[in-house]
Scaffold this motif. Structure first.
Motif, PDB file in Angstrom:
ATOM      1  N   ILE A  99       0.911  -1.160  -0.093  1.00 40.87           N
ATOM      2  CA  ILE A  99      -0.242  -0.062   0.253  1.00 40.87           C
ATOM      3  C   ILE A  99       0.881   1.357  -0.005  1.00 40.87           C
ATOM      4  O   ILE A  99       0.728   2.107  -1.313  1.00 40.87           O
ATOM      5  N   GLY A 100       1.729   1.010   0.915  1.00 41.28           N
ATOM      6  CA  GLY A 100       2.945   2.468   1.229  1.00 41.28           C
ATOM      7  C   GLY A 100       3.594   2.771  -0.135  1.00 41.28           C
ATOM      8  O   GLY A 100       3.739   4.066  -1.015  1.00 41.28           O
ATOM      9  N   GLY A 127      14.633   0.662  -1.811  1.00 41.01           N
ATOM     10  CA  GLY A 127      13.850   0.951  -0.692  1.00 41.01           C
ATOM     11  C   GLY A 127      12.896   0.472  -0.189  1.00 41.01           C
ATOM     12  O   GLY A 127      12.435   0.545   0.990  1.00 41.01           O
ATOM     13  N   ILE A 128      12.297  -0.100  -1.504  1.00 37.90           N
ATOM     14  CA  ILE A 128      11.494  -1.422  -0.597  1.00 37.90           C
ATOM     15  C   ILE A 128      12.052  -2.154   0.197  1.00 37.90           C
ATOM     16  O   ILE A 128      11.272  -2.927   1.376  1.00 37.90           O
ATOM     17  N   ILE A 129      13.161  -3.084   0.459  1.00 39.69           N
ATOM     18  CA  ILE A 129      12.853  -3.635   1.931  1.00 39.69           C
ATOM     19  C   ILE A 129      14.258  -2.243   2.614  1.00 39.69           C
ATOM     20  O   ILE A 129      13.874  -2.934   3.774  1.00 39.69           O
ATOM     21  N   LEU A 165       2.212   1.645   9.854  1.00 39.43           N
ATOM     22  CA  LEU A 165       3.077   1.187   9.027  1.00 39.43           C
ATOM     23  C   LEU A 165       2.853   1.579   7.132  1.00 39.43           C
ATOM     24  O   LEU A 165       4.069   2.247   6.844  1.00 39.43           O
ATOM     25  N   VAL A 166       1.900   2.143   7.072  1.00 37.51           N
ATOM     26  CA  VAL A 166       1.676   2.449   5.813  1.00 37.51           C
ATOM     27  C   VAL A 166       2.016   4.018   6.125  1.00 37.51           C
ATOM     28  O   VAL A 166       2.952   4.390   4.340  1.00 37.51           O
ATOM     29  N   LEU A 181       8.837   7.260   3.501  1.00 38.25           N
ATOM     30  CA  LEU A 181       9.846   6.924   2.893  1.00 38.25           C
ATOM     31  C   LEU A 181      10.592   6.824   1.904  1.00 38.25           C
ATOM     32  O   LEU A 181      11.314   6.768   0.988  1.00 38.25           O
ATOM     33  N   LEU A 182       9.408   5.634   1.490  1.00 38.20           N
ATOM     34  CA  LEU A 182       9.383   4.867  -0.564  1.00 38.20           C
ATOM     35  C   LEU A 182       9.018   6.477  -1.454  1.00 38.20           C
ATOM     36  O   LEU A 182       9.877   6.247  -2.013  1.00 38.20           O
ATOM     37  N   MET A 183       8.557   7.813  -0.857  1.00 37.15           N
ATOM     38  CA  MET A 183       7.773   8.432  -1.509  1.00 37.15           C
ATOM     39  C   MET A 183       9.311   9.463  -1.597  1.00 37.15           C
ATOM     40  O   MET A 183      10.123   9.866  -3.329  1.00 37.15           O
TER      41      MET A 183
END
Lengths: 284, 450
Positions: A94-95, A201-203, A156-157, A163-165
């Motif tokens: 979702i994030g 980044g995903i990890i 978490l989302v 973070l991912l942005m």
């Protein structure tokens, strides 16, 4: 051997390892202390004349035995693994989608959405657990592990999106534009081009989410009541802190075993983790 | 063989007429539709379910006995009873969530101020309280448990705070068991000189809340009047108490008591450092279970730990403790079953076993049960026969209220002493600060810390 030769040989140690050593000791000390305490007998543990930093009277596995035989520790382990795994996968998925939309798409209020997500992350769980208790009850998920799967993404989302942005903004737009010129639609560009590039980044987001879920206490305490459905953090505390009596040896044994998956996961993905954390820190 | 069976089945099939088939099918469909429409299982398949939430008892056998009783009653009443436990400091969060969501357990462990806090959420249990009291010699200080005139909870058991002290250290300093705060100071000063200080917590923990109230009441001080509203802290007696504690802290204690939680004084006594602590018998029992030795010797430390009544002051001997009560949530769908279970649990035979399994730690509020033989089996529990006489609720002389619980939860009394003994505030300023804080609690302006 001449002294310049000795110096050359030892230089990597003196300039590399030695300065890092205090930090390594500082980081590993709690883990070392946990292991040593978990292997000591109660008689030694409570004796102030004994040195607390090593075992003088021989190690014992009695505290691990108590965990295995008199608590539902293995069950709590599996519960925590299931909840952490599921919530991590869900919240990162979702994030990632939210972060992609906020980083790439242009629509009215995109900045406000980004800020709103960040502000959501700042709301402490101690404020949220009461309204969430109503939501969990209305969903019919009280005293079920699903209550945690539903509530953990609330913190978490927003974190993963934020973070991912930052990470996605460091990936050149041209990469996906090229893919789209070659015939990919936006989803294909995201899956085939952005996803592999954004893997560090995903990890990093996966690791953080897993760690947060693994150690989460308040929601697990409030939404779960049955002993067999507890997670590690609550199970260990409920059974091993009884009034003013703390079962220190078993508490430490529980902490050692509970920290192992986190250690393994971090060791395996350390490089990605560092890359993911630092990618957004410099202007690309 | 197989062929014969098939033949029989065909014959039975032929036995079912078309009319009977239609009637059976219609009845079945109607029944199923009824079940689905009502959303409930048919009566025969229904099992009542009752859930009770309590703390993780320091004596695990007490929890096991409660579960055994739940199973026994569950079999008799065809009810599934679940006993859940949580650490005592985490229970308030669970209670708040259950009251907010209007869902959770049926019966719940309440602390002294909870029945007042959750008054509108709790079932009136006057009928059960009067019935049980009538059978078991009446309740100790029954009026303490009337919350705005009603039994909103059943008194379950009290956890008491006697003095636990080392007899061997006492011999070394040539003294007798301390009876008063001045005795404790005198012996403590000598004991500290030989490396065995006293461990009275002055910090954010239950121990500090209870011990320091015992000290204040002993000197004739209190923080609230009998009406539970007027703040009475600012008095010469409170000042005298603080001045005493300043001496006590300097001469008989170590500064570490300022940072203690509830487990520290246990560890201090079990580890052989402290000469005495004011604490439930958990330190003694835990040392016995863990077979902890006196440092540097082969002697087990629990053998030299004894208990005596909490210290008296110049005015009186008065103490407090953890008041555990049981309440039934109004949202419970099983109020009658909950009351039935409580009647069973409070029957003499069950209480007898419950107290025995807790090793005497669970002090009943029922007159008849206070003569339980468990307290005669170990001379180290001699204090237990008398301590109930001197024990009052934490807001004494006021009633148990939400405000009295909040004064505890905010640790206002321990903070007042800590400010004074560390020199951060003068005695006068510390009292003025605490008085203002308590007044704000009583005026409803102070909220709970999360």
């Amino acid at each position: 051997m001449s002294s310049p030769g000795v110096l050359r040989r030892w230089r990597p140690f003196l300039t590399g390892h030695l300065p890092v050593l205090p930090f390594v000791v500082f980081a590993l000390f709690p883990f070392y202390h946990m292991v040593v305490t978990s292997l000591k007998s109660d008689a030694e543990l409570y004796n102030p004349l004994k040195v607390p930093l090593w075992i003088e009277e021989g190690p014992t596995l009695a505290h691990y035995g108590l965990l295995a035989q008199e608590t539902l520790f293995p069950r709590w382990y599996l519960n925590t693994l299931a909840v952490s795994g599921l919530t991590t996968a869900l919240s990162v998925a979702i994030g990632l989608l939210a972060a992609y939309a906020l980083a790439r798409l242009r629509f009215r209020g995109v900045i406000a959405f980004g800020v709103a997500i960040f502000i959501t992350y700042l709301v402490p769980p101690t404020l949220l657990f009461l309204p969430l208790a109503i939501v969990v009850n209305q969903l019919g998920l009280s005293d079920s592990l699903w209550s945690l799967v539903v509530t953990y993404p609330t913190f978490l989302v927003p974190f993963n999106s934020w973070l991912l942005m930052g990470y996605l903004r460091t990936i050149p737009k041209e990469l996906e534009e090229c893919a789209m010129i070659d015939g990919c639609n936006r989803v294909q560009a995201l899956l085939r081009i952005i996803l592999p590039v954004a893997m560090p980044g995903i990890i990093c987001a996966l690791l953080f989410s897993f760690t947060f879920s693994w150690g989460e206490f308040l929601y697990s305490l409030v939404f779960i009541s049955s002993a067999e459905r507890r997670t590690l953090a609550v199970g260990v505390v409920s059974d091993l802190i009884r009034g003013d009596v703390f079962y220190w040896g078993s508490l430490m044994a529980g902490a050692v075993l509970a920290s192992l998956p986190i250690v393994v996961v971090y060791v395996l993905f350390m490089d990605y983790y560092v890359k993911g954390l630092t990618a957004g820190s410099v202007k690309g | 063989m197989v062929r014969a069976t098939m033949k029989n089945q065909r014959r039975e099939g032929r036995g079912l007429s078309r009319r009977r088939f239609i009637a059976t099918a219609a009845a079945g469909t109607a029944g199923l539709a009824g079940i689905l429409a009502s959303g409930r299982a048919p009566v025969l398949a229904q099992t009542r379910e009752l859930k009770l939430l309590t703390w993780s008892h320091f004596v695990p056998a007490s929890d096991r006995e409660l579960k055994r009783q739940a199973e026994e009653w569950g079999q008799q009443a065809r009810t599934k009873v679940t006993i859940d436990t949580a650490p005592h400091l985490q229970l308030p969060a669970k209670k708040a969530a259950e009251a907010t969501a209007q869902a959770g357990h049926d019966i719940i462990l309440l602390y002294s101020g909870d029945p007042d806090l959750y008054l509108d959420h709790l079932v009136d249990v006057s009928d059960v309280a009067q019935e049980i009291g009538g059978k078991l010699g009446g309740w100790y200080n029954a009026e303490d448990f009337l919350f705005r005139g009603t039994w909103k909870a059943l008194p379950w058991y009290l956890i008491t705070w006697p003095i636990a002290y080392r007899t061997d250290v006492l011999e070394k300093v040539g003294e007798k068991a301390p009876d008063s705060w001045e005795d404790l100071y005198r012996v403590g000063k000598k004991a500290k000189a030989i490396g065995h200080p006293i461990g009275i917590a002055i910090s954010h923990c239950d121990d500090a809340n209870f011990q320091l109230r015992c000290l204040m009441w002993g000197y004739g001080a209190s923080y609230v009047a009998k009406d539970g509203k007027a703040v009475t802290l600012n008095s010469p007696q409170t000042a005298e108490t603080i001045e005493f504690m300043k001496r006590f802290f300097k001469d008989a204690q170590d500064p570490e008591v300022l940072s203690w939680d509830d487990s520290h004084n246990n560890r201090c006594l079990e580890g052989g450092k402290c000469f005495a602590i004011v604490n439930p018998s958990s330190a003694y029992e835990s040392a016995k279970d863990k077979k902890i030795k006196i440092p540097g010797t082969e002697r087990l430390i629990h053998e030299v730990i004894d208990h005596t009544l909490p210290p008296r002051g110049p005015v009186r001997r008065a103490t407090t403790g953890q008041y555990n009560l049981l309440g039934i949530w109004k949202f419970s769908k099983n109020v009658d079953a909950a009351k039935e279970f409580l009647r069973f649990h409070y029957a003499e035979a069950q209480q007898d076993r419950f107290i025995a399994e807790s090793r005497g730690y669970n002090m009943p509020f029922l007159q008849k049960m206070s003569n339980h033989p468990i307290w005669g089996t170990n001379p180290k529990y001699a204090f237990a026969k008398e301590i109930m006489r001197y024990t009052h609720p934490p807001g004494w002389p006021g009633p148990m209220t939400d405000a009295s619980q909040l004064v505890m939860d905010l640790y206002i009394i321990p903070d007042m002493f800590a400010f004074a003994v560390t020199g951060r505030m003068s005695t006068k300023d510390a009292i003025a600060w605490a008085e203002k804080e308590i007044a704000e609690v009583h005026a409803g302006r102070k909220r709970r810390k999360t």
